[in-house]
Design a protein around this motif. Structure first.
Motif, short mmCIF file in Angstrom:
data_model
loop_
_atom_site.label_atom_id
_atom_site.label_comp_id
_atom_site.label_asym_id
_atom_site.label_seq_id
_atom_site.Cartn_x
_atom_site.Cartn_y
_atom_site.Cartn_z
N THR A 29 14.43 23.48 23.06
CA THR A 29 13.68 22.25 22.87
C THR A 29 13.55 21.51 24.20
O THR A 29 14.44 21.58 25.05
CB THR A 29 14.36 21.33 21.84
N ARG A 30 12.45 20.80 24.36
CA ARG A 30 12.18 20.12 25.63
C ARG A 30 13.08 18.89 25.76
O ARG A 30 13.70 18.44 24.79
CB ARG A 30 10.71 19.70 25.71
N ALA A 31 13.11 18.33 26.95
CA ALA A 31 13.88 17.12 27.21
C ALA A 31 13.41 16.00 26.30
O ALA A 31 12.20 15.79 26.12
CB ALA A 31 13.74 16.70 28.67
N GLY A 32 14.35 15.30 25.71
CA GLY A 32 14.01 14.19 24.82
C GLY A 32 13.89 14.56 23.36
O GLY A 32 13.82 13.68 22.50
N VAL A 33 13.84 15.85 23.05
CA VAL A 33 13.79 16.30 21.66
C VAL A 33 15.17 16.81 21.27
O VAL A 33 15.66 17.78 21.85
CB VAL A 33 12.73 17.41 21.45
N HIS A 34 15.79 16.14 20.32
CA HIS A 34 17.15 16.49 19.92
C HIS A 34 17.19 16.80 18.43
O HIS A 34 17.00 15.92 17.60
CB HIS A 34 18.11 15.33 20.22
N TRP A 35 17.43 18.06 18.09
CA TRP A 35 17.59 18.41 16.68
C TRP A 35 19.00 18.07 16.21
O TRP A 35 19.23 17.85 15.04
CB TRP A 35 17.31 19.89 16.47
N ARG A 36 19.93 18.09 17.13
CA ARG A 36 21.28 17.60 16.86
C ARG A 36 21.62 16.60 17.95
O ARG A 36 21.29 16.81 19.11
CB ARG A 36 22.32 18.74 16.83
N ARG A 37 22.24 15.51 17.55
CA ARG A 37 22.56 14.47 18.51
C ARG A 37 23.88 13.83 18.12
O ARG A 37 24.33 13.98 16.99
CB ARG A 37 21.44 13.43 18.59
N GLY A 38 24.44 13.09 19.06
CA GLY A 38 25.73 12.47 18.80
C GLY A 38 25.66 10.96 18.94
O GLY A 38 25.25 10.45 19.98
N TYR A 39 26.02 10.27 17.87
CA TYR A 39 26.09 8.81 17.92
C TYR A 39 27.44 8.38 18.48
O TYR A 39 28.49 8.94 18.11
CB TYR A 39 25.95 8.21 16.52
N GLU A 40 27.40 7.41 19.35
CA GLU A 40 28.61 6.75 19.84
C GLU A 40 28.65 5.37 19.21
O GLU A 40 27.78 4.53 19.49
CB GLU A 40 28.60 6.64 21.36
N VAL A 41 29.61 5.13 18.34
CA VAL A 41 29.69 3.87 17.60
C VAL A 41 30.84 3.03 18.14
O VAL A 41 31.96 3.54 18.31
CB VAL A 41 29.89 4.12 16.08
N THR A 42 30.55 1.78 18.43
CA THR A 42 31.59 0.86 18.88
C THR A 42 31.59 -0.36 17.97
O THR A 42 30.57 -0.72 17.38
CB THR A 42 31.33 0.40 20.33
#
Length: 202
Positions: A29-42
């Protein structure tokens, strides 16, 4: 019909994003397209204890992707039936039927569908179906160094892990019935005023 599902152990996730990188590598996938991503919650702030102010903060990571919902809103709202579920519960997009209206991108309660400008098509996680059919795990599951991800039959995962399917910032599971079994981070329940700290990435 069977239903493949993901198990996410947020308590074990270190936010390394190896799953995200593995997914991008597997599907190119190209830059900026995320099929899986990680949330950082604070979350949290300061609490007064006597004459002193002490920090009362919480933070956790949550890896997410398409959850191949049991009643996918994207498929229900698609006017051309371009989004469909396989017999094992995996949700696919049929490019030959897609009109590129991008309605599914906006309808998905989990933000799991992306428009790929390079191919002028909407794309999302396909559970690495080709790998599954070959007896291999999804790339994200295989790559996780903390073993915070697993996959399998939804009912089997629920029986094995017996956890929740909602935590901030995920949508209410009653909306679409995500095929997700989740072990929330130990700080998630106590998090006051949680916020996503890395919106620019997700």
């Amino acid at each position: 019909m069977s239903q493949y599902a993901f198990f996410v152990n947020s308590d074990a996730c270190s936010g390394c994003k190896t799953c995200q990188v593995a997914c991008k590598d597997r599907h190119d996938t190209r830059a900026g397209v995320h099929w899986r991503r990680g949330y950082e919650v604070t979350a949290g702030g300061w609490q007064q204890r006597g004459a002193a102010w002490v920090p009362a903060v919480a933070a956790y990571y949550l890896p997410v992707s398409c959850f191949h919902c049991q009643t996918p809103v994207c498929a229900q709202q698609c006017s051309t039936d371009a989004i469909w579920k396989r017999a094992d519960g995996i949700v696919f997009i049929d490019d030959s039927k897609c009109t590129k209206c991008h309605k599914c991108v906006h309808d998905c309660p989990y933000g799991a569908i992306s428009w790929d400008a390079d191919s002028d098509a909407v794309r999302k996680c396909d559970f690495c179906a080709e790998d599954l059919d070959a007896g291999l795990p999804p790339a994200c599951v295989a790559a996780c160094p903390a073993r915070a991800l697993d996959y399998g039959e939804y009912e089997d995962l629920k029986a094995r892990y017996g956890r929740e399917s909602r935590v901030f910032p995920l949508a209410d599971p009653s909306i679409a019935g995500p095929a997700l079994v989740l072990n929330p981070h130990r700080n998630a329940a106590a998090a006051v005023g949680p916020e996503v700290a890395n919106w620019e990435e997700v």
